[in-house]
Design a protein around this motif. Structure first.
Motif, mmCIF file in Angstrom:
data_model
loop_
_atom_site.group_PDB
_atom_site.id
_atom_site.type_symbol
_atom_site.label_atom_id
_atom_site.label_comp_id
_atom_site.label_asym_id
_atom_site.label_seq_id
_atom_site.Cartn_x
_atom_site.Cartn_y
_atom_site.Cartn_z
ATOM 1 N N HIS A 78 4.188 16.891 -9.328
ATOM 2 C CA HIS A 78 4.065 15.707 -10.177
ATOM 3 C C HIS A 78 4.699 16.064 -11.516
ATOM 4 N N PRO A 79 5.914 15.603 -11.790
ATOM 5 C CA PRO A 79 6.668 16.111 -12.946
ATOM 6 C C PRO A 79 5.981 15.929 -14.293
ATOM 7 N N GLN A 80 5.272 14.838 -14.486
ATOM 8 C CA GLN A 80 4.668 14.600 -15.791
ATOM 9 C C GLN A 80 3.672 15.684 -16.161
ATOM 10 N N THR A 81 2.904 16.160 -15.179
ATOM 11 C CA THR A 81 1.851 17.132 -15.461
ATOM 12 C C THR A 81 2.229 18.552 -15.066
ATOM 13 N N GLY A 82 3.281 18.699 -14.262
ATOM 14 C CA GLY A 82 3.620 20.023 -13.763
ATOM 15 C C GLY A 82 2.659 20.511 -12.696
ATOM 16 N N ARG A 83 1.792 19.630 -12.227
ATOM 17 C CA ARG A 83 0.820 19.981 -11.200
ATOM 18 C C ARG A 83 1.304 19.527 -9.823
ATOM 19 N N PRO A 84 0.756 20.084 -8.738
ATOM 20 C CA PRO A 84 1.065 19.566 -7.401
ATOM 21 C C PRO A 84 0.564 18.126 -7.260
ATOM 22 N N VAL A 115 3.379 8.731 -5.886
ATOM 23 C CA VAL A 115 3.015 10.154 -5.870
ATOM 24 C C VAL A 115 3.948 10.959 -4.976
ATOM 25 N N TYR A 116 4.321 10.387 -3.800
ATOM 26 C CA TYR A 116 4.995 11.192 -2.776
ATOM 27 C C TYR A 116 6.469 10.853 -2.567
ATOM 28 N N SER A 117 6.991 9.849 -3.250
ATOM 29 C CA SER A 117 8.353 9.401 -2.930
ATOM 30 C C SER A 117 9.415 10.423 -3.302
ATOM 31 N N ARG A 118 9.052 11.435 -4.106
ATOM 32 C CA ARG A 118 10.041 12.475 -4.422
ATOM 33 C C ARG A 118 10.531 13.166 -3.160
ATOM 34 N N CYS A 119 9.704 13.139 -2.131
ATOM 35 C CA CYS A 119 10.066 13.795 -0.868
ATOM 36 C C CYS A 119 10.161 12.729 0.226
ATOM 37 N N PRO A 120 11.360 12.235 0.539
ATOM 38 C CA PRO A 120 11.485 11.145 1.525
ATOM 39 C C PRO A 120 10.873 11.488 2.873
ATOM 40 N N THR A 121 10.992 12.734 3.304
ATOM 41 C CA THR A 121 10.433 13.108 4.607
ATOM 42 C C THR A 121 8.925 12.962 4.597
ATOM 43 N N CYS A 122 8.276 13.396 3.517
ATOM 44 C CA CYS A 122 6.830 13.235 3.397
ATOM 45 C C CYS A 122 6.453 11.760 3.449
ATOM 46 N N SER A 123 7.149 10.937 2.669
ATOM 47 C CA SER A 123 6.819 9.502 2.637
ATOM 48 C C SER A 123 6.942 8.873 4.013
ATOM 49 N N GLY A 174 0.812 -1.216 0.000
ATOM 50 C CA GLY A 174 0.000 0.000 0.000
ATOM 51 C C GLY A 174 0.839 1.257 0.000
ATOM 52 N N LEU A 175 1.917 1.272 0.761
ATOM 53 C CA LEU A 175 2.801 2.434 0.782
ATOM 54 C C LEU A 175 3.524 2.605 -0.554
ATOM 55 N N THR A 176 3.753 1.488 -1.237
ATOM 56 C CA THR A 176 4.383 1.578 -2.555
ATOM 57 C C THR A 176 3.499 2.360 -3.524
ATOM 58 N N GLN A 177 2.182 2.173 -3.421
ATOM 59 C CA GLN A 177 1.272 2.953 -4.246
ATOM 60 C C GLN A 177 1.417 4.448 -3.937
ATOM 61 N N ALA A 178 1.534 4.767 -2.661
ATOM 62 C CA ALA A 178 1.722 6.174 -2.277
ATOM 63 C C ALA A 178 3.070 6.696 -2.766
ATOM 64 N N ASP A 179 4.061 5.789 -2.822
ATOM 65 C CA ASP A 179 5.375 6.225 -3.313
ATOM 66 C C ASP A 179 5.290 6.774 -4.730
ATOM 67 N N GLY A 233 -3.747 13.215 -5.106
ATOM 68 C CA GLY A 233 -3.826 12.482 -3.847
ATOM 69 C C GLY A 233 -4.908 12.917 -2.898
ATOM 70 N N CYS A 234 -5.803 13.831 -3.340
ATOM 71 C CA CYS A 234 -6.793 14.347 -2.399
ATOM 72 C C CYS A 234 -8.218 14.103 -2.874
ATOM 73 N N GLY A 235 -8.380 13.095 -3.701
ATOM 74 C CA GLY A 235 -9.724 12.722 -4.120
ATOM 75 C C GLY A 235 -10.417 13.798 -4.916
#
Length: 1258
Positions: free
Chosen positions: A168-174, A102-110, A95-100, A179-181
């Motif tokens: 999110h590098p592909q889209t240039g969006r946050p 989106v968020y793995s660019r920032c290790p502290t966030c993950s 489950g955390l891998t799925q979150a990675d 990740g917020c539904g």
């Protein structure tokens, strides 16, 4: 203070003790069964059990380092006891891998997110903050059906703060957009975020319902415990890990100053300060001087010397040449006709282009070189076929939902939307029956290699995609349990807010960008997202593949023609549509050229009729055919057109490409320039005393001797000006100047040869009493008397000048008024001239009735997203080496001045840089993708690529190696799996897969071992909306600045590579970065050429040369003032017209100055004589001729013709005539007497001197 610390320490110990008390048990242990793809947990209320699986312990240590360290004790030797078994640990990791993703660019966030997940899944004291709700599984065993999770608000707020800036590098969006539904990054908050991550109903990736209960909502006095954790800020790092990078965490960014952008020069009242002050001071000084000179009797000016060192040479040469051509007219005409035929034959080799790039961008220009480089390596930019659609009804409306009353713009009215969607479906079916449909030419990025696209796979940016192009989904409506109507508006509201939700993906497999699909929202600050729900129009974009080889684009051309023809015939009462296909601009250029043929022909006919009537001396209706010179006028015009033909043929032989506009305008220009020479030669011949010459050729030779030098002077000046115009970098302008210069040269040569011969033939016809156009018929009048009587006859215009205009103008009060008016107007023009706006709006280059004009206007109104800018990185980096990766990436360990970081920093100031979002970065996404074990897969039999979502037994995870810190793949791993990354399609588990976004962005070669070597890459970044020239120029200027900064970074680190920005629009606006410098250089060279030509052809008469130069400068300054007042922008077209103004300005001045120089008496008398004799010819031959042809251009369908040819040429004629026929005679009359010795020696032609009475010669 010590007491307080002691109490606080005691409280903490009590808290820890309570957490470890006997009541702190588990709520589950082990897995029960599967519901869908999700494992459910067995209910268990005992104490934590030992984890004996080494692999699971390693996973727990990696994912939950804080809990692991606490549970293993200070020594690290304690038994690891958890409320989860090995399966649950691995499920948590999955489950955390799925979150990675989106968020793995920032290790502290993950790791912050993992703290709450680890506590929920495995903490020894779950029961303190979790409440389990139990049900029976199919086997009758109790499992946890859902839970309440009590947690401190401050804890989750800090976790959210550490994650909300991740990109999110592909889209240039946050990343929060993903990740917020149902909420985007701007409307999300920590509670909404965690609610989405615990809502199994709205998310397929949540295994069971997690009901978060917040400490701030707790009832006062409640004894329930809420989990309190200590997450770190994004700029901090956990032990053995790294803080988030600058792009994802502002705390990690170095302190940098905001870009200042272009700083305009010092201004006063909106005008350029320096010229304002200079104009004001000079103007006041001149006005005071004029007023001082006008009061009382002042001493006359000193004598003026106008020396001519070798003027007789030109006079004698022209007289001999004119006599020879008049004596042998048949021979001359035969030679000229052969020359015309030989040069004219080259027309068949002439190349005409309608490609806008070929028209406006030089092959040597920086943007053209960059465009060619981009096209050759990455392929040309997509072929865009687009519709802007507005409803005829402009009313907003509301829709009631559970979240409140929503207001929608007129673009979302149901009947309007349904008709738009039906229109889209019709367009999608164009050509399908004939096998030439959209599927054959469209861009379909979300397909695996080798898959043939269908229409549904085509990338169509339209909000119909929110309903998967399904009309039944759009029309679906029902009433929910709360009695609210749920219909298409709810889906639109969700998708406009969060376009990255999977339910909003279109059939092509990707999102619909609101900024591209809707428009006309209320304006907001640059960089802010508009309220898309208030849109007043829709945008439908059909992207087509493009090719460098134009022969392969025939299917595209065919479908685009179907599209344009269909839209031309489409009518609707509800829809207001503007449309354009990729081919529309080229079609409009052809349409413009063809549509102006009639206007140009009428202009020629008007000038021809005027010349035919004005050239003769018609005294009566009975003698009309004898006195008229219609055939001579026709011959003169034919000579002008023949000179154009010679120019076209000459450059055709050489292979210089031209345009239809040049072919249409150059004859008009040369006709306007050339006709005045015809008038001057004919009028000069008519003024001669014909009785003094024994033969016709002697008289014509004398006339040519008198006017030939001034004709040579004006023709040379015009040729020099156009030759200087040919140094322009813009192809359309350069070829126009080259063709015009050659036409001017050939026109001059033919006029002093063929036209002189025709003059002799026409004069012989006249003397023989033959009728014009009916040369075989003789009139009954006596030829000799007629000829003699005509010798001294004065024309009506000359009589008006002599008897009325010239005496009035040269009165002292009138002269004072003239000087004051011209001084004020010229100084005001100099004030405003630097404030002329550079640019050329797109719609001005199109015919007014073209569908493209409406398209440009609607684009300005409805387009909410700018064109992408591609930052192209040339070879020179070893991408497999981490130290080289750090120069361009934006993630952890990347340099703070890397390419991605610099582009991100610039995107934070969109109002200055015009960069709306951070750039996409394939290398960051590749590192994230390769770090997830199940994303990279290979076929164990063939070793070839397997999709990440493949469930085949033959597809295994890639064998990966990483650097010591575990953050980057090893060199061999990097090179081996780049092709896999660029072939994989993204999904929930592997959101960073690169095919849709990066398949065309990375150019690489493969060696014999299958290892990739990356050569060229690009990083795409969206720009803000630009619809006017000044915005495009500002965007290009800022892009050049950013380019210099990035290349400076490479140079500083010794990296031999470079980056450049490419945008499809830049190539048309590069000229405006240097347009003022180019203008000053071109005009300065033109003025220098005129001065040099005048000086040489007047026998080094410095006075005449300076007078001509001064007058032309005044004409030029006043033209600048007119451009400012009439809103004419400065661009390559208007710059060439200013160069033309300099050349034609000589026509209005040089003849009068030469006539003044050759006159007799005082300055007042000579000014009166030159204005009467030569001024009347200038008015009839230059001013009225040009005016007659120019007026017709006012009725042109093209704004280019109306603005840059009608307005500017009208200004050239009127301003030139005003200076030549008003200001110049006044100034000449103030010069004072000429030096007698200078005049005796060189001021007149030899024959004129010899004809004077002896008392005048003394």
């Amino acid at each position: 203070m010590e007491v307080k610390c002691a109490l606080l320490g005691a409280l903490l110990l009590l808290l820890l003790a309570s957490l470890r008390s006997a009541t702190a048990n588990c709520i589950w242990y082990g897995e029960s069964h599967m519901i869908g793809e999700h494992a459910q947990n067995l209910w268990y209320t005992g104490e934590a059990l030992a984890l004996s699986d080494a692999d699971a312990e390693a996973v727990f240590a990696r994912r939950c380092p804080t809990l692991y360290k606490e549970y293993k004790g200070a020594s690290g030797a304690e038994e690891l006891r958890l409320c989860c078994d090995p399966k649950q640990v691995h499920t948590m990791d999955s489950g955390l891998t799925q979150a990675d993703g989106v968020y793995s660019r920032c290790p502290t966030c993950s790791l912050n997110i993992a703290q709450t997940v680890c506590a929920m899944t495995c903490a020894q004291n779950q029961s303190l903050f979790l409440t389990a709700y139990v049900e029976l599984n199919p086997n009758g065993v109790e499992f946890v059906e859902h839970i309440d999770y009590r947690i401190e608000d401050e804890t989750v707020q800090r976790i959210y703060n550490s994650c909300d800036s991740i990109q999110h590098p592909q889209t240039g969006r946050p990343a929060m957009d993903l990740g917020c539904g149902a909420y985007n990054a701007k409307t999300c908050n920590y509670r909404r975020w965690y609610h989405f991550m615990g809502d199994s109903e709205s998310s397929d990736y949540v295994p069971f319902m997690i009901n978060y209960l917040w400490s701030e909502d707790a009832v006062e006095g409640s004894e329930e415990i809420y989990l309190k954790l200590h997450p770190l800020d994004c700029g901090q790092s956990y032990e053995g890990n790294y803080a988030c990078a600058c792009i994802d965490c502002e705390q990690s960014c170095p302190l940098t100053e905001a870009p200042t952008g272009y700083q305009p020069p010092w201004q006063i009242a909106g005008l350029y300060g320096i010229t304002f002050i200079v104009s004001l001071v000079v103007g006041v000084a001149i006005v005071l001087f004029i007023c001082w000179g006008a009061t009382g009797h002042r001493k006359a000016p000193a004598r003026v010397c106008m020396p001519t060192l070798y003027g007789e040479f030109l006079y004698l040469g022209c007289r001999a040449w004119g006599g020879f051509c008049a004596k042998h007219p048949v021979l001359v005409l035969a030679l000229c006709s052969w020359a015309i035929g030989g040069l004219g034959y080259g027309v068949r080799y002439m190349k005409v282009t309608t490609d806008p790039v070929e028209l406006w961008a030089s092959e040597e220009s920086q943007t053209r070189i960059e465009k060619d480089y981009f096209d050759q390596h990455f392929g040309p930019f997509y072929r865009t076929n687009q519709l802007f659609v507005k409803p005829t009804k402009k009313d907003t409306f509301t829709h009631e939902t559970a979240s409140g009353l929503l207001t929608f713009g007129p673009a979302y009215e149901q009947s309007f939307l349904q008709e738009v969607f039906e229109l889209q479906e019709q367009i999608m079916q164009l050509g399908m029956e004939d096998g030439a449909g959209l599927d054959k030419i469209c861009y379909a990025p979300v397909l695996y290699p080798g898959v043939t696209p269908t229409v549904d796979d085509c990338l169509i940016q339209s909000i119909y995609g929110y309903f998967q192009n399904d009309m039944s989904k759009f029309q679906n409506s029902y009433v929910d349990s709360q009695n609210y109507t749920v219909n298409y508006l709810n889906q639109i509201e969700d998708c406009l807010r969060v376009p990255m939700m999977e339910d909003c993906f279109s059939t092509y497999g990707g999102p619909i960008e609101p900024g591209i699909a809707v428009g006309g929202m209320p304006e907001v600050e640059v960089g802010e997202d508009p309220d898309y729900m208030l849109a007043s129009g829709l945008v439908l974009t059909f992207l087509g593949k493009n090719q460098n080889d134009e022969s392969r684009l025939e299917p595209n051309f065919a479908w685009e023609k179907l599209f344009v023809d269909f839209m031309k015939n489409y009518t609707s009462e509800r829809l207001d549509i503007a449309y354009s296909a990729e081919r529309s601009i080229q079609d409009a250029i052809v349409e413009l050229s063809e549509g102006e043929v009639g206007t140009v022909v009428i202009s020629y006919v008007v000038m021809f009729l005027y010349v035919a009537i004005a050239l003769g001396r018609i005294r009566s209706c009975l003698g009309f055919l004898r006195d008229s010179r219609i055939m001579l006028a026709v011959s003169g015009i034919v000579i002008v057109l023949a000179s154009v033909l010679c120019s076209l043929g000459f450059w055709g032989y050489i292979g210089i490409t031209t345009t239809m506009l040049a072919i249409e305008v150059i004859p008009f220009l040369v006709l306007a320039v050339g006709v005045d020479n015809i008038f001057i030669m004919v009028h000069t011949y008519q003024r001669l005393e014909h009785t003094r010459y024994a033969t016709i050729h002697e008289a014509i030779g004398e006339a040519i001797g008198q006017v030939g030098p001034s004709i040579l002077q004006t023709a040379s000046s015009e040729f020099a000006c156009f030759a200087i115009g040919a140094i322009s970098e813009m192809p359309a302008v350069k070829t126009f100047a080259m063709y015009a210069a050659a036409a001017i040269l050939f026109d001059f040569l033919l006029q002093i040869t063929a036209f002189v011969a025709l003059m002799a033939i026409d004069e012989q016809r006249y003397r023989d009493g033959r009728l014009d156009m009916l040369c075989c018929v003789r009139s009954k009048a006596k030829e000799q008397a007629s000829s003699s009587s005509a010798s001294h006859e004065v024309g009506v215009l000359e009589q008006l000048f002599k008897n009325f205009y010239a005496p009035f103008l040269l009165k002292k009060p009138v002269k004072i008024v003239v000087l004051l008016v011209f001084t004020v107007v010229t100084c005001l023009s100099l004030m405003v001239m630097p404030s002329i706006e550079p640019g050329l709006d797109q719609e001005m280059s199109m015919p007014q009735d073209s569908h493209v004009v409406k398209y440009f206007r609607y684009m300005d109104e409805l387009l909410a997203m700018g064109a992408p800018v591609y930052w192209v990185l040339k070879p020179g980096l070893d991408y497999s080496q981490p130290e080289h990766q750090n120069y361009i990436c934006g993630g952890v360990e990347c340099n703070n001045d890397s390419l991605s970081v610099q582009l991100y920093t610039q995107s934070r100031y969109p109002h200055i840089t015009s960069l709306a979002r951070p750039a996409s970065s394939w290398i960051d996404d590749y590192v994230d993708w390769i770090s997830i074990a199940d994303c990279c897969k290979y076929n164990r039999t063939t070793g070839a690529f397997c999709p990440s979502n493949s469930k085949s037994d033959d597809c295994l995870p890639c064998e990966r190696e990483f650097t010591e810190d575990g953050l980057r793949p090893s060199s061999a791993t990097f090179d081996k799996y780049v092709p896999f990354f660029l072939s994989d399609l993204p999904d929930a588990e592997c959101a960073k897969a690169g095919r849709p976004s990066y398949a065309d962005a990375v150019i690489y070669t493969l060696d014999d071992n299958g290892l990739a070597t990356i050569l060229d890459t690009h990083f795409m970044q969206y720009s803000t909306t630009s619809t006017t020239s000044d915005k495009f120029v500002a965007a290009l200027r800022e892009a050049r600045r950013v380019q210099a900064d990035i290349n400076g970074m490479f140079a500083k680190n010794g990296i031999e590579t470079e980056v450049f920005p490419y945008c499809v629009f830049f190539i048309y606006y590069e000229q405006y970065l240097t347009i003022w410098d180019d203008a000053l250089v071109s005009l300065g060279l033109s003025l220098a050429a005129i001065f040099a030509v005048t000086l040489l052809l007047t026998g080094l008469d410095i006075t005449s040369a300076l007078i001509v130069l001064f007058m032309v400068v005044c004409i030029l300054i006043n033209m600048g003032g007119m451009m400012w007042a009439w809103s004419i922008t400065l661009n390559a077209i208007s710059l060439v017209n200013l160069v033309v103004c300099v050349g034609i300005g000589v026509e209005f001045v040089a003849h009068i100055v030469r006539s003044f120089k050759q006159g007799q008496g005082s300055a007042q008398q000579r000014a009166l004589h030159s204005l009467t004799v030569t001024g009347s010819s200038v008015l009839s031959g230059i001013t009225l001729t040009k005016f007659a042809g120019i007026v017709v251009l006012a009725f042109s369908k093209s704004q280019v013709f109306q603005v840059f040819y009608f307005r500017m040429y009208l200004g050239i004629v009127l301003i030139g005539a005003a200076h030549g026929l008003i200001l110049l005679p006044v100034l000449l009359s103030l010069l004072g007497p000429l030096d007698r010795l200078a005049r005796r020696s060189s001021s007149e032609s030899l024959s004129a001197w010899q004809r004077r009475p002896s008392n005048q010669a003394k």
